[in-house]
Design an enzyme around this catalytic site. Structure first.
Site, PDB file in Angstrom:
ATOM      1  N   ARG A  24      63.124 -10.408 -41.341  1.00 44.33           N
ATOM      2  CA  ARG A  24      61.879  -9.975 -42.012  1.00 44.33           C
ATOM      3  C   ARG A  24      60.631 -10.433 -41.261  1.00 44.33           C
ATOM      4  O   ARG A  24      59.592 -10.690 -41.871  1.00 44.33           O
ATOM      5  CB  ARG A  24      61.811 -10.492 -43.455  1.00 44.33           C
ATOM      6  CG  ARG A  24      62.824  -9.861 -44.391  1.00 44.33           C
ATOM      7  CD  ARG A  24      62.328  -8.517 -44.906  1.00 44.33           C
ATOM      8  NE  ARG A  24      63.376  -7.847 -45.673  1.00 44.33           N
ATOM      9  CZ  ARG A  24      63.469  -7.885 -47.001  1.00 44.33           C
ATOM     10  NH1 ARG A  24      62.583  -8.537 -47.703  1.00 44.33           N
ATOM     11  NH2 ARG A  24      64.438  -7.242 -47.610  1.00 44.33           N
ATOM     12  N   ASP A  74      64.869   0.057 -43.770  1.00 42.07           N
ATOM     13  CA  ASP A  74      65.477  -0.670 -44.881  1.00 42.07           C
ATOM     14  C   ASP A  74      66.932  -0.271 -45.012  1.00 42.07           C
ATOM     15  O   ASP A  74      67.300   0.870 -44.705  1.00 42.07           O
ATOM     16  CB  ASP A  74      64.740  -0.395 -46.197  1.00 42.07           C
ATOM     17  CG  ASP A  74      65.107  -1.439 -47.254  1.00 42.07           C
ATOM     18  OD1 ASP A  74      64.472  -2.514 -47.263  1.00 42.07           O
ATOM     19  OD2 ASP A  74      66.044  -1.197 -48.031  1.00 42.07           O
TER      20      ASP A  74
HETATM   21  C1  CP3 Z   1      69.046  -6.423 -49.477  1.00 42.93           C
HETATM   22  C2  CP3 Z   1      68.189  -5.827 -48.394  1.00 42.93           C
HETATM   23  C3  CP3 Z   1      67.176  -4.843 -48.547  1.00 42.93           C
HETATM   24  N1  CP3 Z   1      66.665  -4.596 -47.294  1.00 42.93           N
HETATM   25  C4  CP3 Z   1      67.280  -5.383 -46.365  1.00 42.93           C
HETATM   26  C5  CP3 Z   1      68.258  -6.130 -47.028  1.00 42.93           C
HETATM   27  C6  CP3 Z   1      69.252  -7.039 -46.353  1.00 42.93           C
HETATM   28  C7  CP3 Z   1      68.655  -8.322 -45.913  1.00 42.93           C
HETATM   29  C8  CP3 Z   1      68.360  -9.264 -47.012  1.00 42.93           C
HETATM   30  O1  CP3 Z   1      69.317  -9.803 -47.590  1.00 42.93           O
HETATM   31  O2  CP3 Z   1      67.156  -9.506 -47.276  1.00 42.93           O
HETATM   32  C9  CP3 Z   1      67.065  -5.417 -44.916  1.00 42.93           C
HETATM   33  C10 CP3 Z   1      65.710  -5.208 -44.383  1.00 42.93           C
HETATM   34  N2  CP3 Z   1      64.544  -4.911 -45.061  1.00 42.93           N
HETATM   35  C11 CP3 Z   1      63.529  -4.797 -44.166  1.00 42.93           C
HETATM   36  C12 CP3 Z   1      64.046  -4.975 -42.857  1.00 42.93           C
HETATM   37  C13 CP3 Z   1      63.217  -4.758 -41.614  1.00 42.93           C
HETATM   38  C14 CP3 Z   1      63.479  -5.593 -40.478  1.00 42.93           C
HETATM   39  C15 CP3 Z   1      63.077  -7.050 -40.596  1.00 42.93           C
HETATM   40  O3  CP3 Z   1      61.905  -7.384 -40.342  1.00 42.93           O
HETATM   41  O4  CP3 Z   1      63.964  -7.893 -40.839  1.00 42.93           O
HETATM   42  C16 CP3 Z   1      65.404  -5.269 -42.996  1.00 42.93           C
HETATM   43  C17 CP3 Z   1      66.427  -5.623 -41.922  1.00 42.93           C
HETATM   44  C18 CP3 Z   1      62.126  -4.510 -44.488  1.00 42.93           C
HETATM   45  C19 CP3 Z   1      61.658  -4.707 -45.872  1.00 42.93           C
HETATM   46  N3  CP3 Z   1      62.280  -4.327 -47.031  1.00 42.93           N
HETATM   47  C20 CP3 Z   1      61.485  -4.594 -48.098  1.00 42.93           C
HETATM   48  C21 CP3 Z   1      60.273  -5.167 -47.621  1.00 42.93           C
HETATM   49  C22 CP3 Z   1      59.074  -5.535 -48.477  1.00 42.93           C
HETATM   50  C23 CP3 Z   1      58.425  -4.242 -48.847  1.00 42.93           C
HETATM   51  C24 CP3 Z   1      56.936  -4.273 -48.961  1.00 42.93           C
HETATM   52  O5  CP3 Z   1      56.212  -4.240 -47.943  1.00 42.93           O
HETATM   53  O6  CP3 Z   1      56.487  -4.279 -50.122  1.00 42.93           O
HETATM   54  C25 CP3 Z   1      60.369  -5.235 -46.232  1.00 42.93           C
HETATM   55  C26 CP3 Z   1      59.330  -5.725 -45.255  1.00 42.93           C
HETATM   56  C27 CP3 Z   1      61.780  -4.270 -49.540  1.00 42.93           C
HETATM   57  C28 CP3 Z   1      63.162  -4.500 -50.009  1.00 42.93           C
HETATM   58  N4  CP3 Z   1      64.279  -3.999 -49.447  1.00 42.93           N
HETATM   59  C29 CP3 Z   1      65.384  -4.458 -50.144  1.00 42.93           C
HETATM   60  C30 CP3 Z   1      64.924  -5.229 -51.222  1.00 42.93           C
HETATM   61  C31 CP3 Z   1      65.823  -5.938 -52.233  1.00 42.93           C
HETATM   62  C32 CP3 Z   1      63.531  -5.235 -51.164  1.00 42.93           C
HETATM   63  C33 CP3 Z   1      62.595  -5.832 -52.149  1.00 42.93           C
HETATM   64  C34 CP3 Z   1      62.472  -7.294 -51.996  1.00 42.93           C
HETATM   65  C35 CP3 Z   1      61.196  -7.632 -51.273  1.00 42.93           C
HETATM   66  O7  CP3 Z   1      60.168  -7.063 -51.670  1.00 42.93           O
HETATM   67  O8  CP3 Z   1      61.233  -8.469 -50.358  1.00 42.93           O
HETATM   68  C36 CP3 Z   1      66.781  -4.155 -49.792  1.00 42.93           C
END
Ligand code: CP3
Length: 344
Positions: A24, A74
């Site tokens: 992230r 994502d």
């Molecule tokens: C379970 C999962 C998801 N997404 C992801 C996982 C597996 C990794 C982990 O266990 O965290 C993987 C992911 N999500 C994102 C990336 C991009 C690459 C990186 O920088 O790592 C990657 C590799 C961007 C993101 N994916 C998300 C954000 C935040 C969104 C925003 O800008 O509001 C980002 C930068 C949103 C997201 N996406 C997901 C959730 C549960 C959420 C909401 C939680 C949160 O808000 O942090 C599903």
């Protein structure tokens, strides 16, 4: 190309200081990310806008000089490409239409149909392959089948993946068909990312820890192994990082069982334990507690050094044990990187 530090570590080389990147690393703790996200409108529009997705991928590389960039996308996009509705409830996380039985699985699109929806992601990879500094490794990724299925069944994130466990208990064959479809689609998806320029791929099995016993073998080990074998058949020599988060003692032997070149460790396992039990099989990635990016100070420096020291005897890529959180301070990230790079 072959002298990129991450690729060397993934081939099993022991380097004087470990290469470093962060899960992230493009995210809300960075003001420039928040600005680009506002420009895109919402999170999914950002994921599907190749120019802006490439821009946010590059932001932490410019600011910190990480050794790897991870594609901005994502793990849930593939669910949408298979026909699920997907949206992000502001401040709450992902929401999806649910798949709860055999009829729901049968109604999904075939694996080969995903590219229409996902082609902007491949375009993002192609832009990054052109624009990244030559020393920076480009990592593509996907969610592993169990983890993606856990969201598709529940329609949201859950603390214990209860709905997916319920589906599995009620109709194991139909649940296995969902896992198989996701595995097949994931091979197609990652293969296109590699064709577009990804040099490494990472499989996120973020909820692997809730699978126990035979379920861990059937729905974590087997699908990850199948995906890795298919990718390596199509792309000989492709390095793969697997992240069976919170696998605990099942981290032992995971690389051998799945064919992964590197196992990413969460911060629930101690670096000393993992060096002895997991790094014996090859490269490991991890595993500083992401809280240090919020709290900083002497504890950050101390714990960063402890992780570097523990893994010094074998191939290692420094990372956090999970994603950096929105309340993190970018200055702590800088301190972490400096500490890793001066620890040799
Ligand atoms: C379970 C999962 C998801 N997404 C992801 C996982 C597996 C990794 C982990 O266990 O965290 C993987 C992911 N999500 C994102 C990336 C991009 C690459 C990186 O920088 O790592 C990657 C590799 C961007 C993101 N994916 C998300 C954000 C935040 C969104 C925003 O800008 O509001 C980002 C930068 C949103 C997201 N996406 C997901 C959730 C549960 C959420 C909401 C939680 C949160 O808000 O942090 C599903």
């Amino acid at each position: 190309m072959t002298d990129k530090t991450i690729l060397r570590a993934l081939r099993g080389e022991v380097l004087p200081t470990p290469p470093v990147w962060m899960m992230r690393q493009a995210g809300r703790y960075l003001p420039e990310y928040r600005a680009t996200r506002a420009q895109a409108g919402d999170f999914l529009s950002l994921c599907y806008n190749p120019d802006l997705a490439a821009e946010v991928t590059l932001q932490p590389i410019r600011r910190f000089g990480f050794d790897a960039a991870i594609l901005f996308a994502d793990i849930l996009l593939i669910a949408q490409a298979l026909g699920a509705d997907l949206w992000f409830a502001e401040g709450e996380g992902p929401r999806l239409s649910t798949v709860t039985d055999a009829a729901g699985v049968a109604a999904l699109k075939p694996a080969g149909a995903i590219h229409d929806r996902l082609s902007p992601v491949y375009e993002t990879v192609a832009i990054l392959a052109r624009e990244l500094p030559r020393e920076t490794t480009l990592i593509g990724f996907a969610g592993s089948p169990w983890t993606v299925a856990s969201y598709m069944v529940a329609g949201r994130g859950t603390p214990d993946q209860g709905p997916a466990h319920g589906f599995k208990a009620a109709d194991r064959a139909a649940f296995a068909a969902l896992i198989d479809l996701l595995a097949e689609a994931t091979v197609e998806y990652l293969s296109r990312q590699v064709q577009a320029g990804a040099e490494v791929v990472k499989l996120f099995d973020s909820w692997a820890g809730s699978l126990k016993g035979q379920d861990f073998d059937d729905f974590c080990v087997a699908p990850n192994r199948r995906i890795i074998a298919a990718l390596k058949a199509r792309h000989p020599g492709l390095p793969v990082i697997a992240f069976p988060r919170e696998a605990g003692e099942r981290y032992i032997g995971f690389a051998r069982a799945t064919g992964a070149d590197c196992v990413a460790l969460d911060n629930s396992v101690s670096p000393d334990w993992a060096a002895e039990k997991v790094q014996v099989d090859g490269c490991v990635q991890g595993n500083l507690d992401p809280r240090h990016m919020v709290t900083g100070g002497a504890a950050l420096v101390h714990e960063t050094r402890r992780v570097v020291e523990a893994f010094r005897g074998g191939p290692h890529i420094f990372n956090l044990g999970h994603g950096i959180t929105p309340d993190a301070d970018p200055e702590n990230v800088r301190l972490m990187i400096e500490t890793v790079r001066s620890a040799g």
